[in-house]
Design a protein around this motif. Structure first.
Motif, PDB file in Angstrom:
ATOM      1  N   LEU A  88       9.409  -8.314  14.017  1.00  0.00           N
ATOM      2  CA  LEU A  88       9.146  -7.114  13.235  1.00  0.00           C
ATOM      3  C   LEU A  88       9.652  -7.288  11.803  1.00  0.00           C
ATOM      4  N   ILE A  89       9.064  -6.547  10.892  1.00  0.00           N
ATOM      5  CA  ILE A  89       9.495  -6.539   9.502  1.00  0.00           C
ATOM      6  C   ILE A  89       9.971  -5.129   9.164  1.00  0.00           C
ATOM      7  N   GLY A  90      11.175  -5.014   8.651  1.00  0.00           N
ATOM      8  CA  GLY A  90      11.689  -3.725   8.209  1.00  0.00           C
ATOM      9  C   GLY A  90      11.492  -3.557   6.719  1.00  0.00           C
ATOM     10  N   LEU A  91      10.624  -2.634   6.334  1.00  0.00           N
ATOM     11  CA  LEU A  91      10.346  -2.395   4.917  1.00  0.00           C
ATOM     12  C   LEU A  91      11.236  -1.276   4.394  1.00  0.00           C
ATOM     13  N   GLY A  92      11.711  -1.421   3.180  1.00  0.00           N
ATOM     14  CA  GLY A  92      12.549  -0.402   2.568  1.00  0.00           C
ATOM     15  C   GLY A  92      11.818   0.347   1.480  1.00  0.00           C
ATOM     16  N   THR A  93      12.494   1.364   0.939  1.00  0.00           N
ATOM     17  CA  THR A  93      11.947   2.096  -0.193  1.00  0.00           C
ATOM     18  C   THR A  93      12.202   1.298  -1.464  1.00  0.00           C
ATOM     19  N   GLY A  94      11.551   1.667  -2.533  1.00  0.00           N
ATOM     20  CA  GLY A  94      11.732   0.947  -3.798  1.00  0.00           C
ATOM     21  C   GLY A  94      11.428   1.837  -4.985  1.00  0.00           C
ATOM     22  N   THR A  95      12.025   1.518  -6.101  1.00  0.00           N
ATOM     23  CA  THR A  95      11.818   2.319  -7.314  1.00  0.00           C
ATOM     24  C   THR A  95      10.967   1.588  -8.344  1.00  0.00           C
ATOM     25  N   GLN A  96      10.521   0.371  -8.030  1.00  0.00           N
ATOM     26  CA  GLN A  96       9.684  -0.362  -8.978  1.00  0.00           C
ATOM     27  C   GLN A  96       8.340   0.328  -9.162  1.00  0.00           C
ATOM     28  N   THR A  97       7.803   0.200 -10.348  1.00  0.00           N
ATOM     29  CA  THR A  97       6.448   0.692 -10.597  1.00  0.00           C
ATOM     30  C   THR A  97       5.459  -0.253  -9.926  1.00  0.00           C
ATOM     31  N   PRO A  98       4.227   0.180  -9.706  1.00  0.00           N
ATOM     32  CA  PRO A  98       3.228  -0.711  -9.115  1.00  0.00           C
ATOM     33  C   PRO A  98       3.036  -1.987  -9.926  1.00  0.00           C
ATOM     34  N   ALA A  99       3.097  -1.863 -11.259  1.00  0.00           N
ATOM     35  CA  ALA A  99       2.934  -3.042 -12.111  1.00  0.00           C
ATOM     36  C   ALA A  99       4.115  -3.989 -11.955  1.00  0.00           C
ATOM     37  N   GLU A 100       5.331  -3.437 -11.862  1.00  0.00           N
ATOM     38  CA  GLU A 100       6.515  -4.271 -11.697  1.00  0.00           C
ATOM     39  C   GLU A 100       6.501  -4.984 -10.351  1.00  0.00           C
ATOM     40  N   ALA A 101       6.092  -4.276  -9.308  1.00  0.00           N
ATOM     41  CA  ALA A 101       6.054  -4.877  -7.979  1.00  0.00           C
ATOM     42  C   ALA A 101       4.906  -5.862  -7.853  1.00  0.00           C
ATOM     43  N   GLY A 102       3.818  -5.637  -8.586  1.00  0.00           N
ATOM     44  CA  GLY A 102       2.671  -6.529  -8.531  1.00  0.00           C
ATOM     45  C   GLY A 102       1.697  -6.145  -7.426  1.00  0.00           C
ATOM     46  N   ALA A 103       0.447  -6.518  -7.617  1.00  0.00           N
ATOM     47  CA  ALA A 103      -0.585  -6.216  -6.618  1.00  0.00           C
ATOM     48  C   ALA A 103      -0.275  -6.917  -5.303  1.00  0.00           C
ATOM     49  N   GLY A 104      -0.418  -6.177  -4.219  1.00  0.00           N
ATOM     50  CA  GLY A 104      -0.175  -6.737  -2.888  1.00  0.00           C
ATOM     51  C   GLY A 104       1.180  -6.401  -2.318  1.00  0.00           C
ATOM     52  N   ALA A 105       2.068  -5.790  -3.103  1.00  0.00           N
ATOM     53  CA  ALA A 105       3.389  -5.401  -2.600  1.00  0.00           C
ATOM     54  C   ALA A 105       3.261  -4.203  -1.665  1.00  0.00           C
ATOM     55  N   ILE A 106       4.145  -4.131  -0.671  1.00  0.00           N
ATOM     56  CA  ILE A 106       4.156  -3.034   0.290  1.00  0.00           C
ATOM     57  C   ILE A 106       5.545  -2.428   0.329  1.00  0.00           C
ATOM     58  N   ARG A 107       5.627  -1.116   0.422  1.00  0.00           N
ATOM     59  CA  ARG A 107       6.921  -0.449   0.526  1.00  0.00           C
ATOM     60  C   ARG A 107       6.815   0.731   1.491  1.00  0.00           C
ATOM     61  N   TYR A 108       7.975   1.211   1.937  1.00  0.00           N
ATOM     62  CA  TYR A 108       8.025   2.388   2.800  1.00  0.00           C
ATOM     63  C   TYR A 108       8.261   3.625   1.949  1.00  0.00           C
ATOM     64  N   ASN A 109       7.493   4.670   2.234  1.00  0.00           N
ATOM     65  CA  ASN A 109       7.664   5.938   1.553  1.00  0.00           C
ATOM     66  C   ASN A 109       8.441   6.867   2.482  1.00  0.00           C
ATOM     67  N   THR A 110       9.466   7.545   1.938  1.00  0.00           N
ATOM     68  CA  THR A 110      10.305   8.413   2.774  1.00  0.00           C
ATOM     69  C   THR A 110       9.524   9.572   3.381  1.00  0.00           C
ATOM     70  N   GLY A 111       8.298   9.770   2.942  1.00  0.00           N
ATOM     71  CA  GLY A 111       7.452  10.784   3.558  1.00  0.00           C
ATOM     72  C   GLY A 111       6.952  10.378   4.928  1.00  0.00           C
TER      73      GLY A 111
END
Length: 282
Positions: A88-111
Motif C-alpha cells: 500500500l501507499i500512504g499519501l499525505g496532504t501538501g501545500t504545493q501549488t499544482p505547478a510546483e508539484a508538477g503534472a502527475g503528482a497525487i495528494r490526499y485531500n482532507t475532505g
C-alpha cells in the motif's frame, strides 16, 4: 621518512583499490548474498535461501534504477507488489501549488478524496465506482420451440439495461448478454409455453449458459416433468424457470434456452409477465 611516505601511499592505494572493487559489486545490508546492486534485508531473516515471505521485508534497487519494496525483481520505477499483499501507499496532504508539484503528482485531500495535478490545477479523482450491470427484459411475442431440440430465446424487450456500452450489455434481438467486466453475475430466467395438450412422460427444460468453462459452472438447468395423469388428456400452460450465479471475465456471454419433448412444436406464450429475465452484477 621517505620510506614511511611510500608505505603510507601504498596502503592508501590498496584501500582505494579495495573500496572501488566493493562499490562495483553488489551491496547488501544485513544479507551476505544480495541479488541486486543494492539490497536491504530489514528483518535480517533471508539466510542463504530466502523465500517469498522473507523477501517481502526487503528493499532493492536493480541495475535500471527500479525500486522494489518486498519485490526482488521490480519491473517499474517503484514496485510494491509483494506476496504479503501489503503493498500500500500512504499519501499525505501538501501545500504545493499544482505547478510546483508538477503534472502527475497525487495528494490526499482532507475532505476525504484524492487529487492529481495536471500542472495547472488540482483535480479531484472520481469517487463513484462504475455503474454495475443490470438488465431486465420480457418477451411478449410468440417464438416456436421445436420438440427435442434446444432453442435459444430471442426477440426480447428491455425494460432496464444499465450497460456501459452505447447499446447496453444485452442484445435483445439475439438474447445474448456480454459481461462488461470480470465479476459474478446473478441471473434469473422464466419462460411459459402456450396452452395445449400435455402428453404423459414429457418434460420442459429451462437453461442458462455461459461460454466460460474455467473456474465457472458453465450451464444451469431445471426440468419440469409430467410423468402421468389420471385423466386421459390434460391441456394447460407449461412453464420453467432457472436461476444461476456465473463467474465471468470481460467479454464472456450468457444465453437462455428451452427444450421439451411435449410435441413437435409449441410456441412461447405471448405474455411478457410470464416470460422474463434479469441479470445483476454482484
Amino acid at each position: 621518512m621517505k620510506n614511511k611516505i611510500n608505505i603510507i601511499c601504498q596502503v592508501f592505494a590498496c584501500i582505494l583499490f579495495f573500496y572501488s572493487s566493493k562499490t562495483a559489486a553488489q551491496v547488501g545490508f544485513f544479507t551476505s548474498s544480495p541479488s541486486q546492486p543494492l539490497q536491504i534485508d530489514a528483518a535480517k531473516d533471508n539466510g542463504t535461501t530466502p523465500d517469498a515471505a522473507k523477501i517481502s521485508n526487503d528493499v532493492v534497487v536493480d541495475a535500471n534504477g527500479n525500486l522494489g519494496i518486498g519485490v526482488l525483481n521490480p519491473i517499474t520505477k517503484v514496485d510494491l507488489r509483494s506476496t504479503d499483499n501489503k503493498g500500500l501507499i500512504g499519501l499525505g496532504t501538501g501545500t504545493q501549488t499544482p505547478a510546483e508539484a508538477g503534472a502527475g503528482a497525487i495528494r490526499y485531500n482532507t475532505g476525504g478524496f484524492l487529487e492529481y495535478s495536471d500542472g495547472e490545477q488540482w483535480i479531484a479523482l472520481p469517487l463513484a465506482p462504475p455503474t454495475k450491470a443490470l438488465v431486465n427484459a420480457n418477451k411478449s411475442s410468440a417464438q416456436s420451440i421445436g420438440g427435442n431440440s434446444t432453442t435459444y430465446i430471442s426477440g426480447w424487450s428491455e425494460t432496464v439495461d444499465l450497460g456501459t456500452t452505447p447499446n447496453g450489455d444485452f442484445d435483445p434481438s439475439t438474447g445474448t448478454f456480454t459481461a462488461p467486466r470480470d465479476g459474478f453475475y446473478l441471473v434469473s430466467f422464466n419462460i411459459t409455453l402456450a396452452s395445449g395438450n400435455i402428453p404423459k412422460n414429457t418434460y420442459i427444460e429451462t437453461a442458462i449458459e455461459s461460454n466460460r468453462n474455467v473456474e465457472n459452472i458453465q450451464i444451469f438447468k431445471t426440468v419440469n416433468s409430467y410423468p402421468a395423469f389420471q385423466a386421459g388428456a390434460v391441456s394447460n400452460y407449461i412453464s420453467g424457470n432457472c436461476n444461476a450465479i456465473f463467474n465471468l471475465k470481460t467479454g464472456n456471454t450468457i444465453k437462455f434456452s428451452v427444450k421439451h419433448n411435449i410435441s413437435s412444436g409449441r410456441n412461447t406464450l405471448n405474455d411478457g409477465k410470464l416470460n422474463n429475465l434479469s441479470i445483476s452484477e454482484l
